[in-house]
Design a protein around this motif. Structure first.
Motif: not given
Length: 505
Positions: A411-424
Motif C-alpha cells: 500500500y502507499t502512504s501520501v504525505s501532503d505536508g512533505l509532498l512525498l509518497t512512500w510505498t510499503k
C-alpha cells in the motif's frame, strides 16, 4: 371474543410487573435483587461479543485480560461506600433519571455503531466497545436505580474509567512496558479501590491505599521471581484481586472488633426511585441493539513458516543489491515484549532500472524487521503504528505473492505536508518461537538523501490522527485514487529478498 382475551392477557402481564415493582416498599432486598438481575443480564448480553473477543485475545497472550479484574475491584470499592451509606432522602426526579439514562444508552449505541467502525485498524489497541459497554452499564443503572443513588458511587465510576485499554497500555509503556509494569499499574488501581472501600476518613483512605499497593507489589514480585514465564493474565489478576480482598477484609475485621461481624447489620433501605416499567423495557431493548451491532473481525497474523536460521541474524541481501547501512531501535521492547527487536537494513540497487526510474538511477529501499515472541502484540500494534505518519493518506492494500507461500500486502502512504509518497510491502513469517514482520519501504524521491519514515514511538501522533478521523471521518486518512508507482520495484525486490533467505550461502 379475541379482543377480550388479548386485553385480559395484557392486563395480567401489567399486573405481574406491577406486583414485582411495587414490592419495593415491603421487600427492598427482593426489589434490589430483581433490578440487579435485570442489570447484570442485560449488560452481559449487550457485551457478550466483546467479552468473547477479550477472552480470545487473553488466551493468545494479549494484556486485555485485565478487563476481567475491573468488576471485582469495582465491587470491593462499591461495598465500602454502600456500608457507609446513610439514610437517603426520598427526593427524586424520575424524568431526569429517564433523560440522563436514556442519553447514556444512546451514547453507548453511537460509540459501538459509529465510532468503532472508524478505527478498525486500532480496534484491539483502543477497544472502544469496552467503553460502550461501560456507558451502557451507567445508563442502565440510572434508569433502574435513579441518578441520585448511582451518583453516590461516582468514585467507583471514575475508577472504572481510569484505565481504558488504550490508557492502560500508555501508562504501562511509559513505565517500561515490562511484565512487571503491566502488573504494577493494576496494583496501583487496586490501591485506589482499597482507598475507596475503607475511606471513612482521609487517613483510613491513605492507609488502605498504602496497604493495598504494598501487598500487591509483594505478591507480584514473588510471582515473577518464582514463575518468570507465568502467563500475563495471572500477573494481572492475582496480585490485584488478592491485595484488594486482603485489605478490605482486614480493615473490616479491625473496624468490627467487639461488634457483630454480620455484613448487613442494618435494614436495607428501599429503592427511592419510583417504579417504571418503561425503564426496564428500554434497558432490555438497548441491550439487544448493542448485541446485534457487529464488532470488527479478529486480525489474523500469518503463521507461514519462515526461512531456516536464527531470527536474530540480519536478512540476507538479495543479488543485485548492496547493503549501505543498518540501524537498531530498542524502544520496541516496551510495545512488543522484552524479547522483541527492530532492525533496519538500508539496501541500494547495484545498477539502475529504467522501469523504476526514468534516469536509470539506482533505487534505495529500507527493510525493517520486527521480531517478537508475542504474536498477539502484532495484532494490537499494526505496522503503521511503528511510524509517526500523521497527516498522511493511506491507500487500499494489494496482495503480492513473493514465493515460498509468503503473501505480502502493498500500500502507499501520501504525505501532503512533505509532498512525498512512500510505498510499503509488508509480510510476516514464523521462525522458531519468534514471529517476524518485515516492512520494505520505498519513496518516490529517488535521490540518495531521500526521506524514509523513521520507526519511533508514535502513540501521541496516532492519537492526533485518531482525533482528526473522529471529527472529520475516515476520508481524510484515505487515498481513494492511489498510484502504485513502485509496485514493480517492491514486487521484484520482495521476491528476490524472500528467495535469498532460502538460498545456500
Amino acid at each position: 371474543m379475541t379482543t377480550d382475551v388479548d386485553t385480559s392477557d395484557i392486563e395480567k402481564t401489567e399486573s405481574i410487573l406491577d406486583r414485582l415493582l411495587t414490592l419495593r416498599t415491603r421487600r427492598p432486598v427482593g426489589v434490589i435483587f430483581f433490578y440487579w438481575v435485570v442489570l447484570v443480564v442485560c449488560v452481559g448480553f449487550a457485551s457478550y461479543p466483546t467479552l468473547q473477543r477479550l477472552m480470545q485475545e487473553a488466551a493468545d497472550g494479549a494484556i486485555t485480560s485485565y478487563i476481567f479484574v475491573l468488576p471485582f475491584l469495582a465491587a470491593v470499592a462499591a461495598q465500602g461506600i454502600a456500608r457507609r451509606r446513610a439514610g437517603e432522602l426520598p427526593i427524586h426526579d424520575r424524568q431526569t433519571d429517564i433523560i440522563v439514562g436514556g442519553l447514556a444508552l444512546l451514547v453507548a449505541v453511537a460509540i459501538k455503531a459509529l465510532w468503532v467502525p472508524r478505527y478498525v485498524e486500532q480496534y484491539q489497541l483502543s477497544h472502544l466497545d469496552v467503553l460502550a459497554g461501560l456507558v451502557f452499564f451507567l445508563g442502565a443503572s440510572i434508569l433502574l436505580f435513579g441518578l441520585r443513588p448511582v451518583g453516590r458511587f461516582w468514585s467507583v465510576w471514575l475508577l472504572l474509567l481510569a484505565l481504558s485499554p488504550l490508557g492502560y497500555r500508555m501508562v504501562a509503556i511509559a513505565a517500561g512496558g515490562s511484565r512487571f509494569a503491566y502488573g504494577a499499574v493494576l496494583v496501583l488501581l487496586a490501591g485506589m479501590a482499597g482507598a475507596i472501600a475503607v475511606g471513612r476518613t482521609r487517613r483510613r483512605a491513605l492507609a488502605g491505599f498504602v496497604c493495598s499497593v504494598s501487598i500487591g507489589f509483594v505478591i507480584l514480585a514473588t510471582m515473577l521471581a518464582m514463575f518468570p514465564n507465568l502467563h500475563i493474565a495471572w500477573l494481572q489478576l492475582i496480585p490485584t484481586a488478592g491485595a484488594a480482598a486482603l485489605v478490605g477484609i482486614g480493615f473490616y475485621l479491625v473496624a468490627r472488633r467487639g461488634e457483630s461481624m454480620r455484613p448487613l447489620s442494618r435494614p436495607v433501605a428501599p429503592v427511592t426511585a419510583k417504579r417504571s416499567i418503561s425503564s426496564v423495557v428500554t434497558v432490555v431493548v438497548a441491550s439487544v441493539i448493542l448485541f446485534v451491532i457487529p464488532i470488527p473481525e479478529q486480525t489474523v497474523i500469518a503463521s507461514t513458516p519462515g526461512p531456516p536460521g536464527s531470527s536474530g541474524s540480519p536478512l540476507i541481501v538479495p543479488d543485485g543489491w548492496t547493503q549501505t547501512g543498518t540501524e537498531y531501535f530498542g524502544w520496541v521492547r516496551s510495545y512488543f515484549g522484552q524479547k522483541s527487536s527492530l532492525n533496519r537494513q538500508i539496501m541500494r540497487a547495484v545498477e539502475g532500472n529504467p522501469s523504476w526510474d526514468l534516469q536509470a538511477r539506482p533505487r534505495t529501499v529500507v527493510v525493517d524487521v520486527l521480531t517478537t515472541a508475542n504474536r498477539a502484540s502484532l495484532s494490537v500494534y499494526p505496522e503503521s503504528t511503528l511510524y509517526r505518519l500523521s497527516n498522511t493518506r493511506t491507500s487500499p492494500a494489494l496482495p503480492v505473492k513473493l514465493g515460498h507461500d509468503i503473501v505480502g500486502s502493498l500500500y502507499t502512504s501520501v504525505s501532503d505536508g512533505l509532498l512525498l509518497t512512500w510505498t510499503k510491502l509488508v509480510f510476516t513469517w514464523v521462525r522458531g518461537d519468534f514471529t517476524q514482520r518485515i516492512t520494505v519501504i520505498s519513496v518516490d524521491n529517488h535521490e540518495p538523501d531521500a526521506d524514509f519514515p523513521q520507526p519511533m514511538p508514535s502513540m501521541a501522533s496516532n492519537l492526533g490522527t485518531s482525533l482528526a478521523i473522529f471529527l472529520r471521518g475516515n476520508t481524510i486518512a484515505t487515498d481513494s485514487d492511489p498510484d502504485y508507482k513502485d509496485l514493480g520495484l517492491l514486487t521484484s525486490f520482495g521476491t528476490e529478498l524472500v528467495r535469498a533467505q532460502w538460498s545456500e550461502k
